[in-house]
Design a protein around this motif. Structure first.
Motif, PDB file in Angstrom:
ATOM      1  N   UNK A   1     -12.239   3.408   0.474  1.00  0.00           N
ATOM      2  CA  UNK A   1     -12.170   2.768  -0.838  1.00  0.00           C
ATOM      3  C   UNK A   1     -10.922   3.205  -1.597  1.00  0.00           C
ATOM      4  N   UNK A   2     -10.568   4.478  -1.483  1.00  0.00           N
ATOM      5  CA  UNK A   2      -9.342   4.949  -2.127  1.00  0.00           C
ATOM      6  C   UNK A   2      -8.121   4.268  -1.522  1.00  0.00           C
ATOM      7  N   UNK A   3      -8.153   4.038  -0.217  1.00  0.00           N
ATOM      8  CA  UNK A   3      -7.037   3.370   0.448  1.00  0.00           C
ATOM      9  C   UNK A   3      -6.809   1.966  -0.113  1.00  0.00           C
ATOM     10  N   UNK A   4      -7.896   1.305  -0.536  1.00  0.00           N
ATOM     11  CA  UNK A   4      -7.786  -0.050  -1.086  1.00  0.00           C
ATOM     12  C   UNK A   4      -7.674  -0.062  -2.611  1.00  0.00           C
TER      13      UNK A   4
ATOM     14  N   UNK B   1      -7.932  14.153  -4.852  1.00  0.00           N
ATOM     15  CA  UNK B   1      -6.912  13.149  -4.560  1.00  0.00           C
ATOM     16  C   UNK B   1      -7.097  11.907  -5.416  1.00  0.00           C
ATOM     17  N   UNK B   2      -8.361  11.541  -5.662  1.00  0.00           N
ATOM     18  CA  UNK B   2      -8.619  10.394  -6.537  1.00  0.00           C
ATOM     19  C   UNK B   2      -8.145  10.666  -7.958  1.00  0.00           C
ATOM     20  N   UNK B   3      -8.415  11.876  -8.456  1.00  0.00           N
ATOM     21  CA  UNK B   3      -8.019  12.218  -9.812  1.00  0.00           C
ATOM     22  C   UNK B   3      -6.495  12.238  -9.961  1.00  0.00           C
ATOM     23  N   UNK B   4      -5.803  12.615  -8.880  1.00  0.00           N
ATOM     24  CA  UNK B   4      -4.342  12.642  -8.918  1.00  0.00           C
ATOM     25  C   UNK B   4      -3.720  11.273  -8.677  1.00  0.00           C
ATOM     26  N   UNK B   5      -4.557  10.295  -8.319  1.00  0.00           N
ATOM     27  CA  UNK B   5      -4.049   8.952  -8.078  1.00  0.00           C
ATOM     28  C   UNK B   5      -3.403   8.773  -6.732  1.00  0.00           C
ATOM     29  N   UNK B   6      -3.649   9.675  -5.784  1.00  0.00           N
ATOM     30  CA  UNK B   6      -3.056   9.562  -4.454  1.00  0.00           C
ATOM     31  C   UNK B   6      -3.701   8.392  -3.722  1.00  0.00           C
ATOM     32  N   UNK B   7      -2.875   7.571  -3.080  1.00  0.00           N
ATOM     33  CA  UNK B   7      -3.392   6.446  -2.328  1.00  0.00           C
ATOM     34  C   UNK B   7      -3.568   5.184  -3.148  1.00  0.00           C
ATOM     35  N   UNK B   8      -3.171   5.232  -4.445  1.00  0.00           N
ATOM     36  CA  UNK B   8      -3.300   4.035  -5.278  1.00  0.00           C
ATOM     37  C   UNK B   8      -2.244   3.026  -4.848  1.00  0.00           C
ATOM     38  N   UNK B   9      -2.654   1.846  -4.352  1.00  0.00           N
ATOM     39  CA  UNK B   9      -1.664   0.888  -3.853  1.00  0.00           C
ATOM     40  C   UNK B   9      -0.931   0.183  -4.977  1.00  0.00           C
ATOM     41  N   UNK B  10       0.342  -0.114  -4.735  1.00  0.00           N
ATOM     42  CA  UNK B  10       1.098  -0.946  -5.658  1.00  0.00           C
ATOM     43  C   UNK B  10       0.683  -2.400  -5.522  1.00  0.00           C
ATOM     44  N   UNK B  11       1.310  -3.261  -6.309  1.00  0.00           N
ATOM     45  CA  UNK B  11       0.908  -4.661  -6.300  1.00  0.00           C
ATOM     46  C   UNK B  11       1.139  -5.297  -4.935  1.00  0.00           C
ATOM     47  N   UNK B  12       2.308  -5.026  -4.317  1.00  0.00           N
ATOM     48  CA  UNK B  12       2.590  -5.617  -3.008  1.00  0.00           C
ATOM     49  C   UNK B  12       1.665  -5.036  -1.950  1.00  0.00           C
ATOM     50  N   UNK B  13       1.446  -3.721  -2.011  1.00  0.00           N
ATOM     51  CA  UNK B  13       0.591  -3.084  -1.008  1.00  0.00           C
ATOM     52  C   UNK B  13      -0.843  -3.539  -1.135  1.00  0.00           C
ATOM     53  N   UNK B  14      -1.323  -3.718  -2.377  1.00  0.00           N
ATOM     54  CA  UNK B  14      -2.694  -4.171  -2.578  1.00  0.00           C
ATOM     55  C   UNK B  14      -2.882  -5.570  -2.018  1.00  0.00           C
ATOM     56  N   UNK B  15      -1.907  -6.452  -2.215  1.00  0.00           N
ATOM     57  CA  UNK B  15      -2.029  -7.805  -1.695  1.00  0.00           C
ATOM     58  C   UNK B  15      -2.119  -7.795  -0.173  1.00  0.00           C
ATOM     59  N   UNK B  16      -1.334  -6.944   0.481  1.00  0.00           N
ATOM     60  CA  UNK B  16      -1.385  -6.859   1.933  1.00  0.00           C
ATOM     61  C   UNK B  16      -2.671  -6.202   2.414  1.00  0.00           C
ATOM     62  N   UNK B  17      -3.167  -5.229   1.644  1.00  0.00           N
ATOM     63  CA  UNK B  17      -4.353  -4.495   2.100  1.00  0.00           C
ATOM     64  C   UNK B  17      -5.610  -5.333   2.016  1.00  0.00           C
ATOM     65  N   UNK B  18      -5.585  -6.437   1.285  1.00  0.00           N
ATOM     66  CA  UNK B  18      -6.767  -7.267   1.216  1.00  0.00           C
ATOM     67  C   UNK B  18      -7.019  -8.011   2.517  1.00  0.00           C
TER      68      UNK B  18
END
Length: 321
Positions: free
Chosen positions: A225-228, A261-278
Protein backbone atom coordinates in the motif's frame (compact mmCIF):
# COMPACT_ATOMS: atom_id res chain seq x y z
CA UNK A 1 -4.37 -15.77 -10.47
CA UNK A 2 -6.56 -12.82 -11.33
CA UNK A 3 -7.59 -10.26 -8.76
CA UNK A 4 -11.26 -11.07 -9.36
CA UNK A 5 -10.73 -14.68 -8.38
CA UNK A 6 -8.85 -13.59 -5.28
CA UNK A 7 -11.74 -11.32 -4.31
CA UNK A 8 -14.29 -14.14 -4.43
CA UNK A 9 -12.34 -16.35 -2.02
CA UNK A 10 -9.56 -15.04 0.25
CA UNK A 11 -6.28 -16.77 -0.57
CA UNK A 12 -5.47 -17.12 3.15
CA UNK A 13 -8.77 -18.51 4.48
CA UNK A 14 -8.12 -22.17 5.35
CA UNK A 15 -11.42 -23.81 6.34
CA UNK A 16 -10.06 -27.35 6.80
CA UNK A 17 -10.30 -29.16 10.12
CA UNK A 18 -6.90 -30.81 9.61
CA UNK A 19 -3.91 -29.20 7.90
CA UNK A 20 -0.27 -30.31 7.52
CA UNK A 21 0.98 -27.16 9.28
CA UNK A 22 2.15 -27.65 12.86
CA UNK A 23 3.89 -24.48 13.87
CA UNK A 24 5.59 -21.29 12.78
CA UNK A 25 8.78 -19.54 13.71
CA UNK A 26 9.90 -15.97 13.14
CA UNK A 27 13.58 -15.22 13.56
CA UNK A 28 16.05 -12.47 12.86
CA UNK A 29 17.58 -12.83 9.39
CA UNK A 30 20.93 -11.73 10.83
CA UNK A 31 21.32 -14.26 13.60
CA UNK A 32 18.75 -16.98 12.90
CA UNK A 33 18.98 -18.39 16.42
CA UNK A 34 15.41 -19.70 16.40
CA UNK A 35 15.99 -21.35 13.04
CA UNK A 36 19.01 -23.29 14.26
CA UNK A 37 17.19 -24.41 17.40
CA UNK A 38 14.17 -25.56 15.39
CA UNK A 39 16.31 -27.58 13.00
CA UNK A 40 18.15 -29.17 15.90
CA UNK A 41 14.89 -30.18 17.56
CA UNK A 42 13.44 -31.48 14.29
CA UNK A 43 16.50 -33.69 13.83
CA UNK A 44 15.75 -35.59 17.05
CA UNK A 45 12.70 -37.36 15.64
CA UNK A 46 13.01 -41.13 15.78
CA UNK A 47 12.71 -43.22 12.66
CA UNK A 48 9.60 -45.45 12.60
CA UNK A 49 10.37 -49.15 13.09
CA UNK A 50 10.50 -51.16 9.89
CA UNK A 51 7.79 -53.84 9.69
CA UNK A 52 8.87 -57.49 9.83
CA UNK A 53 9.71 -59.28 6.55
CA UNK A 54 9.62 -56.02 4.60
CA UNK A 55 10.62 -56.32 0.90
CA UNK A 56 14.13 -55.38 -0.14
CA UNK A 57 13.13 -52.12 -1.81
CA UNK A 58 11.22 -51.05 1.29
CA UNK A 59 14.23 -51.75 3.51
CA UNK A 60 16.54 -49.84 1.19
CA UNK A 61 14.29 -46.79 0.95
CA UNK A 62 13.72 -46.81 4.72
CA UNK A 63 17.46 -46.84 5.31
CA UNK A 64 18.12 -44.12 2.75
CA UNK A 65 15.43 -41.85 4.21
CA UNK A 66 16.04 -42.26 7.93
CA UNK A 67 19.57 -43.59 8.43
CA UNK A 68 21.69 -41.69 5.93
CA UNK A 69 19.85 -38.59 4.72
CA UNK A 70 21.94 -38.39 1.55
CA UNK A 71 20.11 -37.39 -1.67
CA UNK A 72 22.44 -39.51 -3.81
CA UNK A 73 21.28 -42.79 -2.25
CA UNK A 74 17.68 -41.99 -3.02
CA UNK A 75 18.54 -40.96 -6.58
CA UNK A 76 20.15 -44.36 -7.15
CA UNK A 77 17.07 -46.09 -5.75
CA UNK A 78 14.84 -44.02 -8.04
CA UNK A 79 16.87 -45.26 -11.00
CA UNK A 80 16.82 -48.87 -9.80
CA UNK A 81 13.07 -48.98 -9.00
CA UNK A 82 11.07 -46.82 -11.47
CA UNK A 83 7.83 -47.49 -9.58
CA UNK A 84 9.35 -45.76 -6.55
CA UNK A 85 10.97 -42.91 -8.48
CA UNK A 86 8.42 -40.25 -7.53
CA UNK A 87 8.76 -40.87 -3.79
CA UNK A 88 12.54 -41.28 -3.92
CA UNK A 89 13.11 -38.07 -5.87
CA UNK A 90 10.83 -36.14 -3.50
CA UNK A 91 12.63 -37.39 -0.39
CA UNK A 92 16.00 -36.72 -2.05
CA UNK A 93 14.84 -33.18 -2.81
CA UNK A 94 13.71 -32.63 0.78
CA UNK A 95 17.10 -33.84 2.04
CA UNK A 96 18.81 -31.40 -0.34
CA UNK A 97 16.47 -28.63 0.80
CA UNK A 98 17.36 -29.27 4.44
CA UNK A 99 21.02 -28.86 3.48
CA UNK A 100 20.19 -25.53 1.71
CA UNK A 101 21.22 -26.91 -1.69
CA UNK A 102 18.41 -25.12 -3.47
CA UNK A 103 19.47 -25.78 -7.07
CA UNK A 104 19.64 -29.51 -6.36
CA UNK A 105 16.41 -29.44 -4.35
CA UNK A 106 14.48 -27.68 -7.12
CA UNK A 107 15.61 -30.24 -9.70
CA UNK A 108 14.84 -33.26 -7.54
CA UNK A 109 11.49 -32.04 -6.22
CA UNK A 110 10.35 -31.19 -9.75
CA UNK A 111 11.29 -34.70 -10.91
CA UNK A 112 9.49 -36.21 -7.95
CA UNK A 113 6.24 -34.34 -8.54
CA UNK A 114 6.34 -35.35 -12.20
CA UNK A 115 7.30 -38.96 -11.43
CA UNK A 116 5.19 -42.02 -10.67
CA UNK A 117 4.65 -44.01 -7.49
CA UNK A 118 3.27 -47.51 -7.44
CA UNK A 119 0.86 -48.62 -4.67
CA UNK A 120 3.72 -50.06 -2.59
CA UNK A 121 5.46 -46.66 -2.59
CA UNK A 122 2.24 -44.90 -1.60
CA UNK A 123 1.75 -47.41 1.22
CA UNK A 124 5.32 -46.74 2.37
CA UNK A 125 4.67 -43.00 2.44
CA UNK A 126 1.46 -43.34 4.44
CA UNK A 127 2.96 -45.89 6.83
CA UNK A 128 6.37 -44.35 7.55
CA UNK A 129 6.37 -40.70 6.48
CA UNK A 130 3.15 -39.44 8.06
CA UNK A 131 4.99 -38.07 11.10
CA UNK A 132 8.00 -36.63 9.28
CA UNK A 133 8.21 -32.86 9.65
CA UNK A 134 10.15 -30.27 7.73
CA UNK A 135 10.81 -26.60 8.38
CA UNK A 136 10.03 -24.64 5.21
CA UNK A 137 10.86 -20.97 4.68
CA UNK A 138 7.90 -19.04 3.29
CA UNK A 139 9.38 -15.56 3.61
CA UNK A 140 12.60 -13.99 4.86
CA UNK A 141 12.79 -14.75 8.57
CA UNK A 142 9.58 -16.83 8.64
CA UNK A 143 9.44 -20.62 8.63
CA UNK A 144 6.60 -23.10 9.08
CA UNK A 145 6.76 -26.68 10.30
CA UNK A 146 4.96 -28.92 7.80
CA UNK A 147 4.15 -32.61 7.89
CA UNK A 148 5.13 -34.67 4.86
CA UNK A 149 2.48 -33.72 2.30
CA UNK A 150 2.01 -32.24 -1.13
CA UNK A 151 1.74 -28.78 0.42
CA UNK A 152 5.07 -29.17 2.18
CA UNK A 153 6.75 -30.38 -1.00
CA UNK A 154 5.32 -27.52 -3.07
CA UNK A 155 6.31 -24.90 -0.49
CA UNK A 156 9.87 -26.27 -0.41
CA UNK A 157 10.00 -26.30 -4.21
CA UNK A 158 8.67 -22.73 -4.42
CA UNK A 159 11.29 -21.51 -1.93
CA UNK A 160 14.09 -23.25 -3.83
CA UNK A 161 12.89 -21.77 -7.13
CA UNK A 162 12.78 -18.32 -5.53
CA UNK A 163 16.33 -18.75 -4.24
CA UNK A 164 17.75 -19.70 -7.64
CA UNK A 165 16.06 -16.80 -9.42
CA UNK A 166 12.96 -18.44 -10.93
CA UNK A 167 10.10 -16.64 -9.13
CA UNK A 168 7.57 -16.99 -11.95
CA UNK A 169 7.81 -20.78 -11.75
CA UNK A 170 7.48 -20.55 -7.97
CA UNK A 171 4.21 -18.61 -8.37
CA UNK A 172 2.90 -21.38 -10.65
CA UNK A 173 3.73 -24.04 -8.06
CA UNK A 174 2.01 -22.13 -5.23
CA UNK A 175 -1.12 -21.49 -7.33
CA UNK A 176 -1.98 -25.20 -7.10
CA UNK A 177 -2.20 -25.21 -3.30
CA UNK A 178 -5.41 -24.79 -1.27
CA UNK A 179 -5.88 -21.48 0.59
CA UNK A 180 -3.73 -21.10 3.70
CA UNK A 181 -1.75 -18.44 5.49
CA UNK A 182 1.67 -20.05 4.73
CA UNK A 183 1.01 -20.36 0.99
CA UNK A 184 -0.44 -16.82 0.89
CA UNK A 185 2.64 -15.45 2.65
CA UNK A 186 4.95 -17.24 0.22
CA UNK A 187 2.93 -16.03 -2.79
CA UNK A 188 2.81 -12.44 -1.57
CA UNK A 189 6.54 -12.36 -0.91
CA UNK A 190 7.24 -13.50 -4.47
CA UNK A 191 4.66 -11.05 -5.85
CA UNK A 192 6.44 -8.27 -3.96
CA UNK A 193 9.76 -9.38 -5.47
CA UNK A 194 8.22 -9.24 -8.94
CA UNK A 195 6.87 -5.74 -8.37
CA UNK A 196 3.17 -6.61 -8.18
CA UNK A 197 1.77 -4.65 -5.22
CA UNK A 198 -1.81 -4.89 -6.54
CA UNK A 199 -1.65 -8.68 -6.26
CA UNK A 200 -0.38 -8.49 -2.67
CA UNK A 201 -3.24 -6.17 -1.73
CA UNK A 202 -5.84 -8.39 -3.41
CA UNK A 203 -4.55 -11.51 -1.63
CA UNK A 204 -4.65 -9.90 1.82
CA UNK A 205 -8.02 -8.16 1.68
CA UNK A 206 -9.84 -8.65 5.00
CA UNK A 207 -6.86 -10.18 6.81
CA UNK A 208 -6.63 -9.85 10.61
CA UNK A 209 -3.76 -10.46 13.00
CA UNK A 210 -4.63 -13.94 14.31
CA UNK A 211 -1.06 -15.32 14.27
CA UNK A 212 2.54 -14.36 13.64
CA UNK A 213 2.20 -15.47 10.02
CA UNK A 214 -0.83 -13.22 9.56
CA UNK A 215 1.05 -10.32 11.14
CA UNK A 216 3.97 -10.84 8.75
CA UNK A 217 1.50 -10.89 5.86
CA UNK A 218 -0.03 -7.63 7.09
CA UNK A 219 3.42 -6.03 6.99
CA UNK A 220 3.72 -7.07 3.33
CA UNK A 221 0.28 -5.58 2.71
CA UNK A 222 1.29 -2.29 4.32
CA UNK A 223 4.46 -2.21 2.22
CA UNK A 224 2.47 -2.74 -0.97
CA UNK A 225 0.00 0.00 0.00
CA UNK A 226 2.87 2.37 0.74
CA UNK A 227 4.34 1.55 -2.67
CA UNK A 228 1.10 2.77 -4.28
CA UNK A 229 0.80 5.85 -2.06
CA UNK A 230 -2.28 4.61 -0.14
CA UNK A 231 -0.97 5.81 3.22
CA UNK A 232 -4.17 5.64 5.29
CA UNK A 233 -4.79 2.00 4.36
CA UNK A 234 -1.13 1.21 5.04
CA UNK A 235 -1.44 2.73 8.54
CA UNK A 236 -4.55 0.62 9.16
CA UNK A 237 -2.72 -2.56 8.14
CA UNK A 238 0.18 -1.72 10.48
CA UNK A 239 -2.17 -1.00 13.38
CA UNK A 240 -3.68 -4.45 12.90
CA UNK A 241 -0.21 -6.03 12.70
CA UNK A 242 0.71 -4.42 16.04
CA UNK A 243 -2.65 -5.01 17.75
CA UNK A 244 -2.04 -8.48 19.17
CA UNK A 245 0.16 -8.33 22.26
CA UNK A 246 1.87 -11.69 21.72
CA UNK A 247 2.97 -11.02 18.17
CA UNK A 248 6.60 -12.01 17.62
CA UNK A 249 9.07 -9.23 18.37
CA UNK A 250 10.71 -9.51 14.93
CA UNK A 251 7.36 -8.92 13.20
CA UNK A 252 6.60 -5.99 15.51
CA UNK A 253 9.99 -4.53 14.73
CA UNK A 254 9.32 -4.82 10.97
CA UNK A 255 5.90 -3.19 11.41
CA UNK A 256 7.39 -0.35 13.47
CA UNK A 257 10.05 0.25 10.83
CA UNK A 258 7.39 0.32 8.13
CA UNK A 259 5.36 2.81 10.16
CA UNK A 260 8.42 5.05 10.49
CA UNK A 261 8.92 4.96 6.72
CA UNK A 262 5.29 5.99 6.28
CA UNK A 263 5.71 8.90 8.67
CA UNK A 264 8.80 10.04 6.77
CA UNK A 265 6.94 9.82 3.47
CA UNK A 266 9.29 7.22 1.98
CA UNK A 267 7.81 5.53 -1.07
CA UNK A 268 5.29 8.30 -1.78
CA UNK A 269 4.89 8.24 -5.58
CA UNK A 270 4.96 11.38 -7.67
CA UNK A 271 2.23 12.17 -10.15
CA UNK A 272 3.93 10.35 -13.05
CA UNK A 273 4.89 7.38 -10.89
CA UNK A 274 1.40 7.08 -9.42
CA UNK A 275 -0.16 7.02 -12.89
CA UNK A 276 2.17 4.20 -13.94
CA UNK A 277 1.72 2.28 -10.69
CA UNK A 278 -2.02 2.02 -11.22
CA UNK A 279 -1.31 -0.57 -13.91
CA UNK A 280 -1.18 -4.06 -12.35
CA UNK A 281 1.88 -4.98 -14.39
CA UNK A 282 3.88 -1.83 -13.63
CA UNK A 283 7.37 -2.55 -12.23
CA UNK A 284 8.15 -1.25 -8.75
CA UNK A 285 11.32 0.04 -7.14
CA UNK A 286 11.42 -3.05 -4.94
CA UNK A 287 11.90 -5.22 -7.99
CA UNK A 288 14.64 -2.94 -9.34
CA UNK A 289 16.49 -3.06 -6.03
CA UNK A 290 16.11 -6.83 -5.85
CA UNK A 291 17.46 -7.27 -9.38
CA UNK A 292 20.58 -5.28 -8.50
CA UNK A 293 21.17 -6.94 -5.14
CA UNK A 294 20.65 -10.53 -6.31
CA UNK A 295 22.43 -10.48 -9.66
CA UNK A 296 25.63 -11.93 -8.22
CA UNK A 297 23.74 -14.53 -6.19
CA UNK A 298 21.80 -15.71 -9.22
CA UNK A 299 25.05 -16.14 -11.14
CA UNK A 300 26.41 -18.29 -8.32
CA UNK A 301 23.21 -20.31 -8.18
CA UNK A 302 23.30 -20.90 -11.93
CA UNK A 303 26.88 -22.13 -11.66
CA UNK A 304 25.96 -24.42 -8.76
CA UNK A 305 23.00 -25.78 -10.74
CA UNK A 306 25.24 -26.52 -13.73
CA UNK A 307 27.71 -28.35 -11.48
CA UNK A 308 24.87 -30.31 -9.90
CA UNK A 309 23.47 -31.35 -13.28
CA UNK A 310 26.88 -32.61 -14.38
CA UNK A 311 27.27 -34.59 -11.15
CA UNK A 312 23.74 -35.93 -11.55
CA UNK A 313 24.47 -37.14 -15.09
CA UNK A 314 27.64 -38.86 -13.92
CA UNK A 315 25.69 -40.50 -11.10
CA UNK A 316 23.07 -41.79 -13.54
CA UNK A 317 25.73 -43.15 -15.89
CA UNK A 318 27.39 -44.91 -12.97
CA UNK A 319 24.07 -46.48 -11.93
CA UNK A 320 23.48 -47.77 -15.46
CA UNK A 321 26.95 -49.33 -15.62
Amino acid sequence: MASGELGRQPSFQDTRDLTPFRGAQVYSPVHGIGRRIAHRVAGRARAPRLRPFAPKVERQVHSAVFAYGEPERLVLLARAYPGWSGLCYIMAGLHAYRLHHHAQAAELLSRGLAGTSEPAASAFASGYLGGVRHWIEVSEGVEVEVLFSEEGVCLALAHSLREIGRPEEAIGVLAQLPPSIPSALASCRIAEMLGRPHEVIARTQGLTNASDLAAALLVLRARALRELGRRDEAHAALREALRRRRTAFTVKNAATTERALLMLGVGRPGRHRLRNSMRPDAPSSAFEELRVLTQARRARDAEARELWLRDFERLERGAEE
